[in-house]
Design an enzyme around this catalytic site. Structure first.
Site, PDB file in Angstrom:
ATOM      1  N   GLN A  53       0.789  -1.082   0.017  1.00 37.72           N
ATOM      2  CA  GLN A  53       0.025  -0.147   0.009  1.00 37.72           C
ATOM      3  C   GLN A  53       0.571   1.233  -0.084  1.00 37.72           C
ATOM      4  OE1 GLN A  53      -2.747  -0.240   3.298  1.00 37.72           O
ATOM      5  NE2 GLN A  53      -3.980  -1.728   2.506  1.00 37.72           N
ATOM      6  N   GLY A  54       1.627   1.493   1.079  1.00 39.19           N
ATOM      7  CA  GLY A  54       2.144   2.771   1.466  1.00 39.19           C
ATOM      8  C   GLY A  54       3.214   3.329   0.389  1.00 39.19           C
ATOM      9  N   GLU A 124       6.594   8.090   6.570  1.00 44.41           N
ATOM     10  CA  GLU A 124       6.100   6.936   7.145  1.00 44.41           C
ATOM     11  C   GLU A 124       7.160   6.995   8.380  1.00 44.41           C
ATOM     12  OE1 GLU A 124       5.788   3.402   4.604  1.00 44.41           O
ATOM     13  OE2 GLU A 124       4.123   4.228   3.476  1.00 44.41           O
ATOM     14  N   HIS A 240       3.195  -5.359  11.907  1.00 44.57           N
ATOM     15  CA  HIS A 240       2.671  -4.119  11.498  1.00 44.57           C
ATOM     16  C   HIS A 240       1.790  -3.370  12.635  1.00 44.57           C
ATOM     17  CE1 HIS A 240       1.021  -0.588   9.313  1.00 44.57           C
ATOM     18  NE2 HIS A 240       1.810  -1.021   8.225  1.00 44.57           N
ATOM     19  N   ARG A 293       8.306   0.576  13.865  1.00 45.62           N
ATOM     20  CA  ARG A 293       6.790  -0.473  13.631  1.00 45.62           C
ATOM     21  C   ARG A 293       6.984  -1.177  15.223  1.00 45.62           C
ATOM     22  NH1 ARG A 293       6.106  -2.341   7.803  1.00 45.62           N
ATOM     23  NH2 ARG A 293       5.586  -0.314   7.210  1.00 45.62           N
ATOM     24  N   HIS A 354       3.375  -9.224   9.560  1.00 44.25           N
ATOM     25  CA  HIS A 354       3.395  -8.341   8.397  1.00 44.25           C
ATOM     26  C   HIS A 354       4.695  -8.711   7.291  1.00 44.25           C
ATOM     27  CE1 HIS A 354       2.706  -5.023   5.730  1.00 44.25           C
ATOM     28  NE2 HIS A 354       3.936  -4.497   5.909  1.00 44.25           N
ATOM     29  N   ARG A 389      12.554  -3.747   9.876  1.00 42.95           N
ATOM     30  CA  ARG A 389      12.636  -3.173   8.421  1.00 42.95           C
ATOM     31  C   ARG A 389      11.909  -1.722   8.701  1.00 42.95           C
ATOM     32  NH1 ARG A 389       8.750  -2.600   4.393  1.00 42.95           N
ATOM     33  NH2 ARG A 389       7.493  -4.151   5.583  1.00 42.95           N
ATOM     34  N   LEU A 395       9.884  -3.196  -0.829  1.00 43.74           N
ATOM     35  CA  LEU A 395       9.711  -3.346  -2.320  1.00 43.74           C
ATOM     36  C   LEU A 395      11.041  -2.809  -2.885  1.00 43.74           C
ATOM     37  CD1 LEU A 395       6.121  -1.596  -2.766  1.00 43.74           C
ATOM     38  CD2 LEU A 395       6.511  -3.820  -2.980  1.00 43.74           C
TER      39      LEU A 395
HETATM   40  P1  FAD Z   1       5.928 -11.943  -3.205  1.00 47.43           P
HETATM   41  O1  FAD Z   1       5.506 -10.589  -3.827  1.00 47.43           O
HETATM   42  O2  FAD Z   1       5.321 -12.339  -1.811  1.00 47.43           O
HETATM   43  O3  FAD Z   1       5.895 -13.026  -4.234  1.00 47.43           O
HETATM   44  C1  FAD Z   1       6.131 -14.403  -3.786  1.00 47.43           C
HETATM   45  C2  FAD Z   1       5.987 -15.123  -5.124  1.00 47.43           C
HETATM   46  O4  FAD Z   1       6.284 -16.543  -5.098  1.00 47.43           O
HETATM   47  C3  FAD Z   1       4.573 -15.509  -5.477  1.00 47.43           C
HETATM   48  O5  FAD Z   1       4.470 -15.399  -7.028  1.00 47.43           O
HETATM   49  C4  FAD Z   1       4.024 -16.921  -5.124  1.00 47.43           C
HETATM   50  O6  FAD Z   1       3.221 -17.323  -6.015  1.00 47.43           O
HETATM   51  C5  FAD Z   1       5.516 -17.595  -5.403  1.00 47.43           C
HETATM   52  N1  FAD Z   1       5.569 -18.703  -4.504  1.00 47.43           N
HETATM   53  C6  FAD Z   1       5.512 -18.706  -3.130  1.00 47.43           C
HETATM   54  N2  FAD Z   1       5.980 -20.285  -2.851  1.00 47.43           N
HETATM   55  C7  FAD Z   1       5.912 -20.791  -3.913  1.00 47.43           C
HETATM   56  C8  FAD Z   1       6.249 -22.171  -4.213  1.00 47.43           C
HETATM   57  N3  FAD Z   1       6.182 -23.000  -3.275  1.00 47.43           N
HETATM   58  N4  FAD Z   1       6.160 -22.408  -5.467  1.00 47.43           N
HETATM   59  C9  FAD Z   1       5.927 -21.412  -6.685  1.00 47.43           C
HETATM   60  N5  FAD Z   1       5.960 -20.225  -6.231  1.00 47.43           N
HETATM   61  C10 FAD Z   1       5.833 -19.680  -5.131  1.00 47.43           C
HETATM   62  N6  FAD Z   1       6.686  -3.036   1.542  1.00 47.43           N
HETATM   63  C11 FAD Z   1       6.857  -1.991   0.894  1.00 47.43           C
HETATM   64  O7  FAD Z   1       8.137  -1.642   0.656  1.00 47.43           O
HETATM   65  N7  FAD Z   1       5.936  -1.154   0.778  1.00 47.43           N
HETATM   66  C12 FAD Z   1       4.620  -1.083   1.026  1.00 47.43           C
HETATM   67  O8  FAD Z   1       3.862  -0.184   0.985  1.00 47.43           O
HETATM   68  C13 FAD Z   1       4.299  -2.173   1.591  1.00 47.43           C
HETATM   69  N8  FAD Z   1       2.882  -2.657   1.851  1.00 47.43           N
HETATM   70  C14 FAD Z   1       2.606  -3.984   2.293  1.00 47.43           C
HETATM   71  C15 FAD Z   1       1.196  -4.309   2.284  1.00 47.43           C
HETATM   72  C16 FAD Z   1       0.876  -5.565   2.573  1.00 47.43           C
HETATM   73  C17 FAD Z   1      -0.609  -5.743   2.963  1.00 47.43           C
HETATM   74  C18 FAD Z   1       1.720  -6.503   2.554  1.00 47.43           C
HETATM   75  C19 FAD Z   1       1.557  -8.175   3.172  1.00 47.43           C
HETATM   76  C20 FAD Z   1       3.340  -6.309   2.407  1.00 47.43           C
HETATM   77  C21 FAD Z   1       3.658  -5.010   2.217  1.00 47.43           C
HETATM   78  N9  FAD Z   1       5.024  -4.718   2.054  1.00 47.43           N
HETATM   79  C22 FAD Z   1       5.224  -3.469   1.789  1.00 47.43           C
HETATM   80  C23 FAD Z   1       5.865  -5.737   1.938  1.00 47.43           C
HETATM   81  C24 FAD Z   1       6.241  -6.145   0.712  1.00 47.43           C
HETATM   82  O9  FAD Z   1       5.013  -6.129  -0.195  1.00 47.43           O
HETATM   83  C25 FAD Z   1       6.578  -7.546   0.409  1.00 47.43           C
HETATM   84  O10 FAD Z   1       7.938  -7.589   1.304  1.00 47.43           O
HETATM   85  C26 FAD Z   1       7.308  -7.800  -0.980  1.00 47.43           C
HETATM   86  O11 FAD Z   1       6.356  -7.393  -1.937  1.00 47.43           O
HETATM   87  C27 FAD Z   1       7.655  -8.961  -1.324  1.00 47.43           C
HETATM   88  O12 FAD Z   1       8.010  -9.377  -2.602  1.00 47.43           O
HETATM   89  P2  FAD Z   1       8.393 -10.674  -3.133  1.00 47.43           P
HETATM   90  O13 FAD Z   1       8.871 -10.727  -4.479  1.00 47.43           O
HETATM   91  O14 FAD Z   1       9.689 -11.272  -2.112  1.00 47.43           O
HETATM   92  O15 FAD Z   1       7.498 -11.997  -2.594  1.00 47.43           O
HETATM   93  C1  SIN Z   2       2.404   0.132   4.927  1.00 41.22           C
HETATM   94  O1  SIN Z   2       1.736   0.672   4.008  1.00 41.22           O
HETATM   95  O2  SIN Z   2       2.053   0.422   6.091  1.00 41.22           O
HETATM   96  C2  SIN Z   2       2.962  -0.930   4.675  1.00 41.22           C
HETATM   97  C3  SIN Z   2       4.443  -0.354   4.330  1.00 41.22           C
HETATM   98  C4  SIN Z   2       5.497  -1.486   4.340  1.00 41.22           C
HETATM   99  O3  SIN Z   2       5.331  -2.540   4.895  1.00 41.22           O
HETATM  100  O4  SIN Z   2       6.666  -1.004   3.967  1.00 41.22           O
END
Ligand code: FAD
Ligand code: SIN
Length: 535
Positions: A53-54, A124, A240, A293, A354, A389, A395
């Site tokens: 989101q953020g 933030e 969170h 946080r 979170h 973090r 992201l």
């Molecule tokens: P993900 O985006 O979770 O992707 C994981 C991938 O792995 C998916 O495609 C899934 O299908 C795949 N996968 C998992 N297990 C397997 C398996 N066994 N086999 C095959 N595929 C698999 N961070 C920020 O910096 N800013 C924000 O504003 C923010 N807001 C957030 C809000 C929410 C509600 C949440 C939950 C998190 C937020 N975060 C934010 C944290 C951030 O979104 C995540 O840490 C980040 O997106 C993780 O990215 P990733 O590519 O590591 O994993």
């Molecule tokens: C949020 O929008 O509060 C999530 C931001 C983050 O997890 O970094």
């Protein structure tokens, strides 16, 4: 050795497990030099990335901000455990990667002034500068769309959706690929590549209350650990402070994530009130609602305990209703659908699991201790977030270190895939389930409840020992090869829960997100170090 039907074996140069920001960032870079395959458990786009989101933090405002300021804030939030080299890479290369994202077409909100390069930068918790680029309150969706559209347009990457990785294939400490279950056909397949990057995201679903999507069951970390990869910082789970506490009709649906009320809402001036209507954060930290946080989560937890309540409130009184609707359209709409008008009503909120600072140990190029195996994004642990973090740095982490892992994997290319077939030891062409759905749900609930109650925001030797015993008793009943998605996930959740609990027991101090009631102080002399976890 069992024979494989040729159609069940796929080969490529680089195999990426996961299609969130880390996986897609890696794929874009790797597709410049080789054949890339991406595996995703759900449909492409079903990720934590999409629900972010953020926003994404980057020091793009040359007038008021700098990479050094971003570095300072990241180190301070990390509570003495950040790897400074990794953080410097994050904050410097992050600016370049974010600019590339904008060139690819990511639409971040714009401002009237030129100060932030023309962008509306948000504030933030624990950031001293406004440096969060955002697309309303649906930043992750915009980033996922941008990266996904670029990959589709280039048409160089093969995407295998609804395919869950089960086990890594390892020979002589070299990763050859992965055994996976096609969730549509039910067939087990083998994916072979010269290098493999794990980008499977977080572990939030091991907790009863979480903001994480249903797929966040720690699969990549569990697979890597079983294959002999080192894991570290497993005790550091970030809670969170403000997830929406849903009304009674939603309460039973425990696997569903709790809806997040972004920290950016507090950044715009929202205040936390306890059940008596009193603002309380000034009792806990000078930065009040915008403290790191871990501090805000513990403060809320304490207020909930003192007032015997399941939540506190977030009040947006004082913020112009039109600003709320424009800046937070998704939160406004979702809350309205659930019976809350956030321009008038206080929002019931409580902490939820979170983000995971721990995971597969890597260097700054994503390399693990297994040759040909890399990790990036939330499943990786390279010390960039320390013990806590900084908001909106995740992201950025996925974008920067996904890209770097793909660059590092390039040197694996000379290896030939033809010799890989000899590395495959076992084969299960069709899968067989062992547990009934209600048994799986029951085991999941036991793990999630114990993790929440005993390995959560406040921990102690006693609570951790209780969790350890309960996790072991579940584990003893899962002595079989998993045959379905739910069984694979359950076994992974159990292993990850066990590793988190063990690491939390070993760290006999409090630091960042890890708080031990029986060791409430930070002990730099003995504990300013990362913990490699083995069970
Ligand atoms: P993900 O985006 O979770 O992707 C994981 C991938 O792995 C998916 O495609 C899934 O299908 C795949 N996968 C998992 N297990 C397997 C398996 N066994 N086999 C095959 N595929 C698999 N961070 C920020 O910096 N800013 C924000 O504003 C923010 N807001 C957030 C809000 C929410 C509600 C949440 C939950 C998190 C937020 N975060 C934010 C944290 C951030 O979104 C995540 O840490 C980040 O997106 C993780 O990215 P990733 O590519 O590591 O994993
Ligand atoms: C949020 O929008 O509060 C999530 C931001 C983050 O997890 O970094």
């Amino acid at each position: 050795m069992q024979e494989y039907n040729k159609s069940m074996i796929k080969t490529g140069d680089l195999l990426i497990i996961g299609g969130g920001i880390a996986g897609l960032s890696a794929a874009l870079e790797a597709s410049k030099y080789g054949q890339v395959i991406i595996l995703t458990k759900g449909k492409i786009g079903e990720t934590a990335t999409k629900s972010a989101q953020g926003g994404i933090a980057a020091a793009i405002d040359k007038l008021h901000d700098s990479a050094d300021f971003h570095l300072e804030d990241t180190l301070a939030a990390g509570a003495g455990l950040c790897d400074e080299k990794a953080v410097r890479i994050l904050v410097t290369e992050g600016v370049e990667r974010v600019k590339e994202l904008i060139e690819m077409g990511a639409q971040f909100d714009r401002a009237e002034t030129e100060a932030g390069g023309g962008f509306a930068l948000a504030l933030e918790g624990a950031h001293k500068q406004r440096r969060i680029l955002h697309a309303g309150d649906a930043t992750g969706e915009e980033i996922q769309r941008t990266l996904g559209a670029k990959i589709v347009a280039e048409n160089k990457v093969k995407i295998c959706q609804q395919t869950i990785g089960i086990e890594l294939i390892i020979k002589d400490n070299h990763c050859l690929g992965i055994k996976a279950l096609d969730l549509v056909s039910g067939q087990t397949k083998v994916f072979l590549a010269k290098a493999t990057i794990i980008a499977t995201g977080g572990v939030g679903q091991t907790y009863l209350y979480t903001t994480n999507p249903e797929d966040a069951t720690g699969d990549g970390i569990a697979m890597a650990y079983r294959a002999g990869a080192e894991v570290s910082d497993m005790e550091f789970v970030q809670f969170h402070p403000t997830s929406l506490v849903q009304s009674a009709e939603f309460k039973d649906i425990i696997a569903l994530p709790r809806f997040l009320i972004s920290e950016a809402v507090r950044g715009e001036g929202a205040k936390l009130l306890n059940n008596k209507g009193e603002r309380f954060m000034d009792k806990y930290d000078i930065q009040k609602e915008l403290a790191p946080r871990d501090i805000v989560s513990r403060a809320i937890f304490e207020e909930m305990k003192q007032t015997n309540s399941e939540h506190v409130f977030l009040s947006l009184a004082g913020i112009n209703p039109e600003v709320i609707k424009k800046r937070f359209p998704m939160i406004y709409k979702t809350c309205l659908e659930r019976g809350l008008d956030i321009t008038k009503d206080n929002i019931p909120v409580a902490p939820a699991a979170h983000y995971f600072m721990g995971g597969i140990t890597t260097d700054v190029d994503g390399k693990t201790n297994i040759n040909g195996l890399y990790a990036a994004g939330e499943c990786a642990s390279l010390g960039v977030h320390g013990a806590n973090r900084l908001a909106s740095n995740s992201l950025l982490d996925g974008l920067v270190f996904g890209h770097r892992a793909a660059l590092a994997a390039k040197i694996q290319l000379p290896t030939s895939t033809s010799s890989f077939l000899t590395g495959i030891q076992t084969h299960h062409p069709t899968s067989t389930s062992h547990l009934k759905p209600n048994e799986i749900q029951r085991f999941k609930l036991i793990i999630k409840s114990h993790m929440w109650k005993n390995v959560g925001i406040i921990r102690s030797k006693e609570s951790l020992e209780q969790a350890k015993a309960m996790i072991s008793s579940v584990e003893k009943q899962l002595n079989f090869e998993p045959g379905s998605k739910e069984e694979i996930e359950l076994k992974n959740m159990v292993l990850v829960a066990k590793l988190i609990t063990q690491a939390a027991l070993e760290r006999t101090e409090s630091r960042g997100a890890h708080f031990r009631q029986d060791f409430p102080r930070t002990n730099n002399q003995n504990w300013q170090k990362h913990l490699t976890c083995k069970i």
